[in-house]
Structure formats: structure tokens, C-alpha cells
Scaffold this motif. Structure first.
Motif, PDB file in Angstrom:
ATOM      1  N   ALA A  96      -7.681  -4.834  -4.319  1.00 17.52           N
ATOM      2  CA  ALA A  96      -6.946  -6.016  -3.499  1.00 17.52           C
ATOM      3  C   ALA A  96      -6.677  -5.384  -2.100  1.00 17.52           C
ATOM      4  O   ALA A  96      -6.615  -6.000  -0.902  1.00 17.52           O
ATOM      5  N   THR A  97      -6.189  -4.092  -2.099  1.00 19.87           N
ATOM      6  CA  THR A  97      -5.664  -3.482  -0.561  1.00 19.87           C
ATOM      7  C   THR A  97      -6.909  -2.670  -0.107  1.00 19.87           C
ATOM      8  O   THR A  97      -6.708  -2.264   0.979  1.00 19.87           O
ATOM      9  N   ARG A  98      -7.840  -2.011  -0.823  1.00 20.74           N
ATOM     10  CA  ARG A  98      -8.927  -1.055  -0.324  1.00 20.74           C
ATOM     11  C   ARG A  98      -8.237   0.245  -0.165  1.00 20.74           C
ATOM     12  O   ARG A  98      -8.872   0.985   0.364  1.00 20.74           O
ATOM     13  N   GLU A  99      -7.065   0.421  -0.689  1.00 24.42           N
ATOM     14  CA  GLU A  99      -6.282   1.586  -0.526  1.00 24.42           C
ATOM     15  C   GLU A  99      -6.127   2.458  -1.868  1.00 24.42           C
ATOM     16  O   GLU A  99      -6.092   1.656  -2.972  1.00 24.42           O
ATOM     17  N   THR A 100      -5.715   3.390  -2.174  1.00 22.37           N
ATOM     18  CA  THR A 100      -5.319   4.142  -3.174  1.00 22.37           C
ATOM     19  C   THR A 100      -3.887   3.691  -3.767  1.00 22.37           C
ATOM     20  O   THR A 100      -3.069   3.636  -3.288  1.00 22.37           O
ATOM     21  N   ALA A 101      -4.087   3.316  -5.017  1.00 22.15           N
ATOM     22  CA  ALA A 101      -2.773   2.832  -5.947  1.00 22.15           C
ATOM     23  C   ALA A 101      -2.353   3.953  -6.616  1.00 22.15           C
ATOM     24  O   ALA A 101      -3.104   4.573  -7.305  1.00 22.15           O
ATOM     25  N   ASN A 102      -0.996   4.005  -6.885  1.00 19.53           N
ATOM     26  CA  ASN A 102      -0.220   5.377  -7.580  1.00 19.53           C
ATOM     27  C   ASN A 102       0.752   4.716  -8.430  1.00 19.53           C
ATOM     28  O   ASN A 102       1.369   3.658  -8.219  1.00 19.53           O
ATOM     29  N   LEU A 103       0.798   5.309  -9.654  1.00 20.54           N
ATOM     30  CA  LEU A 103       1.973   5.163 -10.218  1.00 20.54           C
ATOM     31  C   LEU A 103       2.868   6.476 -10.244  1.00 20.54           C
ATOM     32  O   LEU A 103       2.521   7.482 -10.565  1.00 20.54           O
ATOM     33  N   GLY A 104       4.034   6.557 -10.232  1.00 16.86           N
ATOM     34  CA  GLY A 104       4.869   7.464 -10.444  1.00 16.86           C
ATOM     35  C   GLY A 104       6.350   7.724 -10.819  1.00 16.86           C
ATOM     36  O   GLY A 104       6.763   6.535 -11.088  1.00 16.86           O
ATOM     37  N   ILE A 105       6.934   8.840 -11.442  1.00 19.99           N
ATOM     38  CA  ILE A 105       8.204   8.673 -12.061  1.00 19.99           C
ATOM     39  C   ILE A 105       8.815   9.918 -11.264  1.00 19.99           C
ATOM     40  O   ILE A 105       8.329  10.699 -10.802  1.00 19.99           O
ATOM     41  N   ALA A 216       7.640   3.804 -10.286  1.00 16.10           N
ATOM     42  CA  ALA A 216       7.413   3.238  -9.127  1.00 16.10           C
ATOM     43  C   ALA A 216       5.967   3.141  -8.928  1.00 16.10           C
ATOM     44  O   ALA A 216       5.134   3.926  -9.374  1.00 16.10           O
ATOM     45  N   VAL A 217       5.295   1.959  -8.255  1.00 12.35           N
ATOM     46  CA  VAL A 217       3.996   1.716  -8.050  1.00 12.35           C
ATOM     47  C   VAL A 217       3.858   1.864  -6.170  1.00 12.35           C
ATOM     48  O   VAL A 217       4.524   1.157  -5.722  1.00 12.35           O
ATOM     49  N   SER A 218       2.810   2.386  -6.028  1.00 11.95           N
ATOM     50  CA  SER A 218       2.681   2.352  -4.476  1.00 11.95           C
ATOM     51  C   SER A 218       1.288   2.044  -4.056  1.00 11.95           C
ATOM     52  O   SER A 218       0.273   2.264  -5.101  1.00 11.95           O
ATOM     53  N   VAL A 219       1.003   1.871  -2.585  1.00 17.85           N
ATOM     54  CA  VAL A 219      -0.350   1.996  -2.037  1.00 17.85           C
ATOM     55  C   VAL A 219      -0.270   2.893  -0.835  1.00 17.85           C
ATOM     56  O   VAL A 219       0.851   2.747  -0.297  1.00 17.85           O
ATOM     57  N   SER A 220      -1.097   3.850  -1.141  1.00 11.09           N
ATOM     58  CA  SER A 220      -0.943   4.832   0.116  1.00 11.09           C
ATOM     59  C   SER A 220      -2.426   4.838   1.030  1.00 11.09           C
ATOM     60  O   SER A 220      -3.611   4.713   0.135  1.00 11.09           O
ATOM     61  N   GLY A 221      -2.425   5.041   2.234  1.00  9.06           N
ATOM     62  CA  GLY A 221      -3.535   4.994   3.165  1.00  9.06           C
ATOM     63  C   GLY A 221      -3.211   5.598   4.408  1.00  9.06           C
ATOM     64  O   GLY A 221      -2.246   6.265   4.725  1.00  9.06           O
ATOM     65  N   LEU A 222      -4.492   5.680   5.065  1.00  7.37           N
ATOM     66  CA  LEU A 222      -4.296   6.507   6.394  1.00  7.37           C
ATOM     67  C   LEU A 222      -3.580   5.589   7.312  1.00  7.37           C
ATOM     68  O   LEU A 222      -3.744   4.507   7.454  1.00  7.37           O
ATOM     69  N   ALA A 223      -2.576   6.459   8.052  1.00  9.72           N
ATOM     70  CA  ALA A 223      -1.694   5.464   9.054  1.00  9.72           C
ATOM     71  C   ALA A 223      -2.200   4.699  10.036  1.00  9.72           C
ATOM     72  O   ALA A 223      -2.111   3.342  10.370  1.00  9.72           O
ATOM     73  N   ALA A 224      -3.647   5.092  10.285  1.00 14.52           N
ATOM     74  CA  ALA A 224      -4.478   4.280  11.273  1.00 14.52           C
ATOM     75  C   ALA A 224      -4.816   2.966  10.740  1.00 14.52           C
ATOM     76  O   ALA A 224      -5.029   1.752  11.367  1.00 14.52           O
ATOM     77  N   ARG A 225      -4.989   2.859   9.426  1.00 13.42           N
ATOM     78  CA  ARG A 225      -5.307   1.517   8.621  1.00 13.42           C
ATOM     79  C   ARG A 225      -4.384   0.839   8.274  1.00 13.42           C
ATOM     80  O   ARG A 225      -4.205  -0.180   7.955  1.00 13.42           O
TER      81      ARG A 225
END
Length: 252
Positions: A96-105, A216-225
Motif C-alpha cells: 500500500a505504501t511501496r515502502e519497507t514495513a517493519n515489526l519491532g519490540i 510497534a509497526v512502522s513504514v520506513s523509506g527514503l526521506a526524499a520519498r
């Protein structure tokens, strides 16, 4: 190197022996069970005690499992509970976001990435599973910590300090409090190049059966995008997935 590995193996053996007896064990009993000299056993147990993995009762002279061992064990239990149900949701979030999705503890002073759906973009943000980030330099960490009482956050800073990873990292109590207040108000956290320059992340907390934060869940991507508009749009999707995983976690 061989000596270090041997010491680690012996220390883990002692930890297992301590954990096997809820009544605790005496130094001499542990030394005998591990096949070690009493002096060596005491040295290893003292090191484990300094790290919080074991503790000794001065009254009974018995050694018991420490708080840190319980923390590590609980982290694995949480990760195991969340991993299976989380992956398909992470993939949907990635698509949905075209970015990397993460799960963390949380684990000690860090957030550990335990699962990930990697972006298909050629240039992408990756913190591989097992990667560790200081709590207050991480979107996922800040999303979790924002659910804590202010006194708990102050204790975290007292314990771990505020060592910056980049020029954008939070380096004062007032900056942390302002950021936490903003997270509480909008429902999600942002890592604005606070751990790696050029990477931006948006994260939301996952809650357990009693409403407590479990990850927590996150989406991470290049700041330019990850422009302000994309951060806002991604945040809505991240919060939806976090809510869904909270429901799954409750049922687990």
C-alpha cells in the motif's frame, strides 16, 4: 577468542541451572552441577548479576533468575505471538505504501526489528530483522514509549541517556517531552532522520490484551520519498495495521 567463547558457554550454563530451580541454588551447588571451580562460578555469576540476569538473596545465599532474564524471555514470547499473524499485514502495508514495513519490540535500551516486508523499490530503507536501534532514535520506540507515564520516560532517560545518532536525534528532555506530546496527540510517531540521515519512518503502537504496549509497526523509506503528504497518508495505514495487530494479539 576461544577463552571468551568458553566463558560465555559457562555463563549460559549457569543461567540455565539457576533458571531450572525456582527456589534458587547455592553457589557450591551451581559449581558442582556445572563442573566448575567455586571461584570461577562466583566470577561468572557476579558478571551475570551486574547485567541483571541473575540475583542473589543475601539471607539465603541462593541465586535466582534476575529481571533482565525475564525481560529477554518476555521479548521472545511477544515476538513469537506477533510474528505469524503480522507478516501478511506487513506485506499489505508494504504494497500500500511501496515502502519497507517493519515489526519491532523493545529489548532493554533498544528496539529490535523482528519481522519485515521489504520494499520492492530499488532504493529502499532496510533495517534487517535483528537490527537494534536506541529507543528514542526510533519511530517504533517512540510510539511505544509514548504510552508510558512521564515518570517512566524520565527513568528511561536517566538510565540510558540521550546519545545522538544523527544531528536530528533528540538530545534534551524538553525535546523528548515535546515529541512525545505530539505523538500522543496524533496517534503515531515519526523518526525524522534521527537514526540514519536520509531515512524517515512513521510508526504506531501495538497493544496487548490489557491495553499494554507489546510492540510497534512502522513504514520506513527514503526521506526524499517520505514527504509530509506521504507521511500523513502512510500514518493512516500504519495505525490501521497496528489496530488490527492489537486485535490479533488480544486473541493470541
Amino acid at each position: 577468542m576461544a577463552a571468551s567463547v568458553q566463558s560465555l558457554d559457562r555463563a549460559l550454563t549457569l543461567l540455565e541451572l539457576v533458571a531450572a530451580d525456582p527456589e534458587g541454588r547455592r553457589l557450591s551447588d551451581l559449581a558442582r552441577a556445572a563442573g566448575l571451580a567455586v571461584s570461577t562460578t562466583h566470577r561468572l555469576l557476579t558478571t551475570l548479576e551486574q547485567r541483571g540476569f541473575v540475583q542473589t538473596d543475601a539471607t539465603t545465599a541462593r541465586w535466582h533468575v534476575g529481571r533482565r532474564a525475564h525481560t529477554v524471555g518476555a521479548a521472545w514470547s511477544t515476538a513469537r505471538t506477533l510474528l505469524a499473524p503480522a507478516l501478511p499485514h506487513l506485506r499489505r502495508l508494504r504494497d500500500a505504501t511501496r515502502e519497507t514495513a517493519n515489526l519491532g519490540i523493545l529489548e532493554g535500551a533498544h528496539v529490535v526489528t523482528v519481522s519485515q516486508a521489504e520494499s520492492r523499490e530499488i532504493m529502499r530503507a532496510i533495517s534487517p530483522p535483528g537490527g537494534r536501534v536506541p529507543i528514542l532514535c526510533s519511530g517504533m520506540g517512540k510510539a511505544i514509549v509514548a504510552t508510558w507515564d512521564d515518570s517512566q520516560i524520565a527513568a528511561l532517560i536517566d538510565r540510558d541517556g540521550l546519545t545522538p545518532a544523527t544531528a536530528h536525534s533528540l538530545t534534551s528532555r524538553s525535546a523528548v517531552q515535546a515529541d512525545i506530546s505530539a505523538i500522543r496527540a496524533r496517534g503515531y510517531a515519526i523518526d525524522d532522520e534521527e537514526f540514519v540521515i536520509g531515512l524517515r519512518c512513521v510508526a504506531a503502537v501495538i497493544r496487548g490484551p490489557g491495553g499494554e504496549p507489546v510492540g510497534a509497526v512502522s513504514v520506513s523509506g527514503l526521506a526524499a520519498r517520505m514527504t509530509p503528504a506521504k507521511v500523513a497518508a502512510s500514518a493512516e495505514k500504519v495505525m490501521q495495521i497496528a489496530d488490527t495487530l492489537s486485535g490479533v494479539s488480544m486473541e493470541a
